[in-house]
Design a protein around this motif. Structure first.
Motif, PDB file in Angstrom:
ATOM      1  N   LEU A 161    -112.461 -33.247 -59.731  1.00 40.91           N
ATOM      2  CA  LEU A 161    -113.245 -34.012 -60.701  1.00 40.91           C
ATOM      3  C   LEU A 161    -113.213 -33.334 -62.073  1.00 40.91           C
ATOM      4  CD1 LEU A 161    -116.311 -34.935 -58.473  1.00 40.91           C
ATOM      5  CD2 LEU A 161    -114.714 -36.573 -59.508  1.00 40.91           C
ATOM      6  N   ALA A 162    -113.282 -31.994 -62.066  1.00 39.34           N
ATOM      7  CA  ALA A 162    -113.289 -31.258 -63.331  1.00 39.34           C
ATOM      8  C   ALA A 162    -111.904 -31.184 -63.968  1.00 39.34           C
ATOM      9  CB  ALA A 162    -113.838 -29.849 -63.103  1.00 39.34           C
ATOM     10  N   ASP A 163    -110.872 -30.987 -63.134  1.00 42.11           N
ATOM     11  CA  ASP A 163    -109.525 -30.754 -63.659  1.00 42.11           C
ATOM     12  C   ASP A 163    -108.780 -32.041 -64.002  1.00 42.11           C
ATOM     13  OD1 ASP A 163    -110.130 -28.132 -63.171  1.00 42.11           O
ATOM     14  OD2 ASP A 163    -108.772 -27.884 -61.469  1.00 42.11           O
ATOM     15  N   HIS A 164    -109.158 -33.146 -63.346  1.00 37.30           N
ATOM     16  CA  HIS A 164    -108.454 -34.414 -63.572  1.00 37.30           C
ATOM     17  C   HIS A 164    -109.463 -35.529 -63.839  1.00 37.30           C
ATOM     18  CE1 HIS A 164    -104.755 -32.474 -62.111  1.00 37.30           C
ATOM     19  NE2 HIS A 164    -105.507 -31.961 -61.152  1.00 37.30           N
ATOM     20  N   PRO A 165    -110.225 -35.396 -64.931  1.00 36.31           N
ATOM     21  CA  PRO A 165    -111.322 -36.353 -65.177  1.00 36.31           C
ATOM     22  C   PRO A 165    -110.852 -37.781 -65.423  1.00 36.31           C
ATOM     23  CG  PRO A 165    -110.948 -34.955 -67.095  1.00 36.31           C
ATOM     24  CD  PRO A 165    -110.127 -34.381 -65.990  1.00 36.31           C
ATOM     25  N   GLN A 166    -109.592 -37.982 -65.810  1.00 43.35           N
ATOM     26  CA  GLN A 166    -109.097 -39.323 -66.094  1.00 43.35           C
ATOM     27  C   GLN A 166    -108.492 -39.998 -64.860  1.00 43.35           C
ATOM     28  OE1 GLN A 166    -109.891 -40.473 -69.073  1.00 43.35           O
ATOM     29  NE2 GLN A 166    -110.758 -38.436 -69.415  1.00 43.35           N
ATOM     30  N   THR A 167    -108.415 -39.272 -63.757  1.00 42.51           N
ATOM     31  CA  THR A 167    -107.823 -39.828 -62.542  1.00 42.51           C
ATOM     32  C   THR A 167    -108.926 -40.308 -61.599  1.00 42.51           C
ATOM     33  OG1 THR A 167    -105.950 -38.308 -62.699  1.00 42.51           O
ATOM     34  CG2 THR A 167    -106.318 -39.365 -60.574  1.00 42.51           C
ATOM     35  N   PRO A 168    -108.976 -41.589 -61.257  1.00 37.53           N
ATOM     36  CA  PRO A 168    -109.994 -42.063 -60.311  1.00 37.53           C
ATOM     37  C   PRO A 168    -109.848 -41.343 -58.976  1.00 37.53           C
ATOM     38  CG  PRO A 168    -108.879 -43.908 -61.367  1.00 37.53           C
ATOM     39  CD  PRO A 168    -108.100 -42.681 -61.725  1.00 37.53           C
ATOM     40  N   LEU A 169    -110.970 -40.876 -58.434  1.00 33.22           N
ATOM     41  CA  LEU A 169    -110.941 -40.109 -57.194  1.00 33.22           C
ATOM     42  C   LEU A 169    -111.548 -40.935 -56.065  1.00 33.22           C
ATOM     43  CD1 LEU A 169    -110.144 -37.422 -55.944  1.00 33.22           C
ATOM     44  CD2 LEU A 169    -112.392 -36.524 -56.537  1.00 33.22           C
ATOM     45  N   LEU A 170    -110.746 -41.168 -55.039  1.00 31.72           N
ATOM     46  CA  LEU A 170    -111.157 -41.909 -53.851  1.00 31.72           C
ATOM     47  C   LEU A 170    -111.326 -40.918 -52.709  1.00 31.72           C
ATOM     48  CD1 LEU A 170    -111.467 -44.595 -52.178  1.00 31.72           C
ATOM     49  CD2 LEU A 170    -108.978 -44.471 -51.841  1.00 31.72           C
ATOM     50  N   VAL A 171    -112.482 -40.930 -52.064  1.00 26.72           N
ATOM     51  CA  VAL A 171    -112.753 -40.049 -50.930  1.00 26.72           C
ATOM     52  C   VAL A 171    -113.101 -40.914 -49.725  1.00 26.72           C
ATOM     53  CG1 VAL A 171    -114.143 -38.159 -50.011  1.00 26.72           C
ATOM     54  CG2 VAL A 171    -113.586 -38.221 -52.460  1.00 26.72           C
ATOM     55  N   THR A 172    -112.366 -40.757 -48.629  1.00 23.76           N
ATOM     56  CA  THR A 172    -112.639 -41.529 -47.426  1.00 23.76           C
ATOM     57  C   THR A 172    -113.047 -40.618 -46.273  1.00 23.76           C
ATOM     58  OG1 THR A 172    -110.321 -41.457 -46.719  1.00 23.76           O
ATOM     59  CG2 THR A 172    -111.010 -43.349 -48.051  1.00 23.76           C
ATOM     60  N   THR A 173    -113.829 -41.183 -45.372  1.00 18.89           N
ATOM     61  CA  THR A 173    -114.178 -40.537 -44.108  1.00 18.89           C
ATOM     62  C   THR A 173    -114.004 -41.571 -43.002  1.00 18.89           C
ATOM     63  OG1 THR A 173    -116.512 -41.151 -44.255  1.00 18.89           O
ATOM     64  CG2 THR A 173    -115.866 -39.047 -45.259  1.00 18.89           C
ATOM     65  N   THR A 174    -114.252 -41.157 -41.780  1.00 17.94           N
ATOM     66  CA  THR A 174    -114.213 -42.092 -40.658  1.00 17.94           C
ATOM     67  C   THR A 174    -115.553 -42.230 -39.955  1.00 17.94           C
ATOM     68  OG1 THR A 174    -113.470 -40.371 -39.137  1.00 17.94           O
ATOM     69  CG2 THR A 174    -111.768 -41.664 -40.236  1.00 17.94           C
ATOM     70  N   THR A 175    -116.511 -41.369 -40.256  1.00 15.28           N
ATOM     71  CA  THR A 175    -117.805 -41.409 -39.576  1.00 15.28           C
ATOM     72  C   THR A 175    -118.934 -41.651 -40.569  1.00 15.28           C
ATOM     73  OG1 THR A 175    -118.295 -39.039 -39.812  1.00 15.28           O
ATOM     74  CG2 THR A 175    -116.933 -39.711 -37.915  1.00 15.28           C
ATOM     75  N   PRO A 176    -120.042 -42.250 -40.107  1.00 15.28           N
ATOM     76  CA  PRO A 176    -121.196 -42.442 -40.987  1.00 15.28           C
ATOM     77  C   PRO A 176    -121.777 -41.134 -41.504  1.00 15.28           C
ATOM     78  CG  PRO A 176    -121.372 -43.873 -39.075  1.00 15.28           C
ATOM     79  CD  PRO A 176    -120.221 -42.942 -38.808  1.00 15.28           C
ATOM     80  N   THR A 177    -121.769 -40.081 -40.683  1.00 15.65           N
ATOM     81  CA  THR A 177    -122.317 -38.809 -41.155  1.00 15.65           C
ATOM     82  C   THR A 177    -121.460 -38.234 -42.278  1.00 15.65           C
ATOM     83  OG1 THR A 177    -121.143 -37.723 -39.328  1.00 15.65           O
ATOM     84  CG2 THR A 177    -123.469 -38.226 -38.999  1.00 15.65           C
ATOM     85  N   GLY A 178    -120.151 -38.376 -42.153  1.00 13.54           N
ATOM     86  CA  GLY A 178    -119.281 -37.956 -43.247  1.00 13.54           C
ATOM     87  C   GLY A 178    -119.528 -38.776 -44.489  1.00 13.54           C
ATOM     88  N   SER A 179    -119.738 -40.077 -44.307  1.00 14.78           N
ATOM     89  CA  SER A 179    -120.035 -40.957 -45.436  1.00 14.78           C
ATOM     90  C   SER A 179    -121.301 -40.535 -46.154  1.00 14.78           C
ATOM     91  CB  SER A 179    -120.162 -42.400 -44.934  1.00 14.78           C
ATOM     92  OG  SER A 179    -120.548 -43.267 -45.974  1.00 14.78           O
ATOM     93  N   GLU A 180    -122.327 -40.202 -45.382  1.00 17.85           N
ATOM     94  CA  GLU A 180    -123.596 -39.769 -45.974  1.00 17.85           C
ATOM     95  C   GLU A 180    -123.420 -38.500 -46.792  1.00 17.85           C
ATOM     96  OE1 GLU A 180    -126.226 -39.363 -42.701  1.00 17.85           O
ATOM     97  OE2 GLU A 180    -126.240 -41.514 -42.228  1.00 17.85           O
ATOM     98  N   ARG A 181    -122.590 -37.573 -46.299  1.00 19.41           N
ATOM     99  CA  ARG A 181    -122.371 -36.323 -47.031  1.00 19.41           C
ATOM    100  C   ARG A 181    -121.642 -36.581 -48.340  1.00 19.41           C
ATOM    101  NH1 ARG A 181    -125.329 -33.336 -47.737  1.00 19.41           N
ATOM    102  NH2 ARG A 181    -126.669 -34.932 -46.879  1.00 19.41           N
ATOM    103  N   VAL A 182    -120.630 -37.452 -48.310  1.00 15.09           N
ATOM    104  CA  VAL A 182    -119.911 -37.771 -49.549  1.00 15.09           C
ATOM    105  C   VAL A 182    -120.872 -38.339 -50.584  1.00 15.09           C
ATOM    106  CG1 VAL A 182    -118.146 -39.243 -50.581  1.00 15.09           C
ATOM    107  CG2 VAL A 182    -117.694 -38.097 -48.410  1.00 15.09           C
ATOM    108  N   LYS A 183    -121.702 -39.274 -50.175  1.00 11.78           N
ATOM    109  CA  LYS A 183    -122.636 -39.897 -51.103  1.00 11.78           C
ATOM    110  C   LYS A 183    -123.647 -38.888 -51.630  1.00 11.78           C
ATOM    111  CE  LYS A 183    -122.224 -44.468 -48.985  1.00 11.78           C
ATOM    112  NZ  LYS A 183    -122.900 -45.515 -48.176  1.00 11.78           N
ATOM    113  N   ALA A 184    -124.126 -38.006 -50.744  1.00 11.02           N
ATOM    114  CA  ALA A 184    -125.118 -37.020 -51.162  1.00 11.02           C
ATOM    115  C   ALA A 184    -124.527 -35.985 -52.117  1.00 11.02           C
ATOM    116  CB  ALA A 184    -125.712 -36.322 -49.934  1.00 11.02           C
TER     117      ALA A 184
END
Length: 422
Positions: free
Chosen positions: A72-95
């Motif tokens: 995020l810091a080094d490539h601020p102009q590049t959209p960053l997509l983060v995927t998971t497969t579990t709801p707990t992983g999803s919650e951590r990404v959002k948090a």
């Protein structure tokens, strides 16, 4: 071979949706966002020239957190997509990242779903973590014209033997990787043997060594320890079914000598929190639940039934047992307690962390136990010998410090791939 593999995925779809519904009985989040599993409903061109980082669940997400922050810091102009497969992983990404990243579930290995996904998010570079090796995802990455990278790659001996049984499926997949940043030279050799190009494989170490204990985490750990008070405290982290019983048996033996001892018990999966609380009561131990803000001061077991706090909880304990190791799961991250200078205890099943456990063991920072009795004996020996406890904790922390640097090497490789595809 991949055609047959894809057909199998299509045939399994009804059972996969059924599995989500069944898991949703205890974890309702599994019954939500089903469309994302098939990449339905996305608008083509949702992102342009994105950088896609794929984790699985909580462990991989937390390990990748420093990497994502740097991206995020080094490539601020590049959209960053983060995927998971579990709801707990999803919650951590959002948090952890909020709206600074785009987050959705990774689609299943269905070719039509992957095509819809790539049309929507248009990645120029796909970075998959650890052992997320999916033939159709890899093939669609190359069909789309994106670069493909494995980051923090690991490959146990058991997994290696399994992949070698499917050479017609695995070898073409491995040859599609543009770069593989793996943890050890041994794993580098395994990936090459599976079909990766030797010049594309780099043994850079594990990014898990590059964790940081920032001031807010330290303050929260100190505050919890103050609430607990001056008493022997040990943590059993990321425990699995069949393991909680052994942990509680060990704690009973510890309390026979230290009647004020506290066990901080952290089950691996949130859908088990209520069952583990019931198990503690069945063992006639008093339990305080963190989610209910129940004070730990008078409890015998403090059930840490929250998410995203494990690193902090290690800091509030004197000794740390890391689960998934008394049962044949393969272990979990041993480096988080080591970073806190805590003596690390583990069971014998460590095939997911072979190299890290060897480093800790050789340095004198790891105690391996085979059952509840050995766990109790080792805990008591450490509680009763402050000098040994301190020396083992310092040895564990020394391993963490000596092996930092994989994050910077991995970021350099990512930057090179983005430059190639710019």
């Amino acid at each position: 071979m991949r055609t047959f593999y894809s057909l199998l995925w299509y045939l399994l779809l009804p059972f996969l949706f059924l599995r989500l519904w069944l898991r949703g009985r205890k974890a309702p989040a599994y019954r939500q966002r089903w469309k994302e599993r098939m990449a339905w409903g996305y608008r083509p061109g949702t992102l342009r020239r994105s950088l896609w980082v794929h984790a699985v669940s909580v462990g991989e997400t937390l390990a990748a957190a420093p990497l994502i922050e740097r991206l995020l810091a080094d490539h601020p102009q590049t959209p960053l997509l983060v995927t998971t497969t579990t709801p707990t992983g999803s919650e951590r990404v959002k948090a952890l990242f909020g709206d600074r990243v785009t987050h959705v579930y990774c689609p299943w290995e269905v070719p039509s779903a992957l095509k819809r996904f790539f049309r929507a998010f248009d990645p120029q570079l796909v970075v998959v973590l650890e052992t997320e090796l999916w033939p159709n995802l890899c093939a669609e990455t190359k069909r789309h014209g994106a670069r493909l990278m494995l980051m923090n790659g690991r490959l146990s001996e058991n997994s290696f033997r399994g992949y070698r049984k499917l050479p017609r499926l695995v070898r073409p997949m491995m040859a599609q990787f543009d770069v593989l940043a793996v943890q050890t030279p041994v794993e580098a050799e395994r990936y090459v043997a599976l079909g990766a190009w030797p010049e594309r494989v780099h043994a850079i170490g594990s990014v898990k060594f590059d964790m940081t204990l920032d001031e807010p985490v330290r303050q929260k750990a100190a505050a919890l320890r103050a609430d607990i008070g001056a008493r022997p405290v040990w943590i059993a982290a990321s425990t699995h079914p069949g393991e909680d019983e052994q942990v509680l048996a060990a704690h009973r033996d510890v309390m026979a000598r230290h009647d004020d001892a506290l066990l901080v018990l952290v089950p691996r999966h949130p859908e088990r929190f209520d069952d583990v609380a019931s198990l503690v009561r069945q063992q006639q131990m008093t339990v305080a639940r963190r989610s209910a803000a129940e004070p730990p001061a008078q409890a015998q077991v403090y059930l840490a039934d929250t998410m995203g706090e494990l690193l902090m909880l290690f800091g509030a304990a004197d000794l740390a047992f890391v689960g998934g190791s008394l049962v044949p799961v393969g272990g979990h991250n041993l480096l988080e307690p080591a970073a806190w200078q805590k003596p690390v205890l583990t069971g014998p099943h460590l095939h997911n962390f072979t190299a890290i456990s060897q480093l800790l063991d050789e340095a004198g920072g790891l105690s391996m136990v085979n059952d509840a009795g050995a766990l109790a004996t080792t805990l008591l020996a450490l509680f009763d010998d402050a000098a040994r406890c301190r020396a083992q904790g310092e040895a564990a922390a020394g391993v963490v410090e000596a092996n930092r640097g994989a994050l910077e090497k991995g970021l350099t490789l990512i930057s090179e791939q983005l430059t190639v595809n710019s």
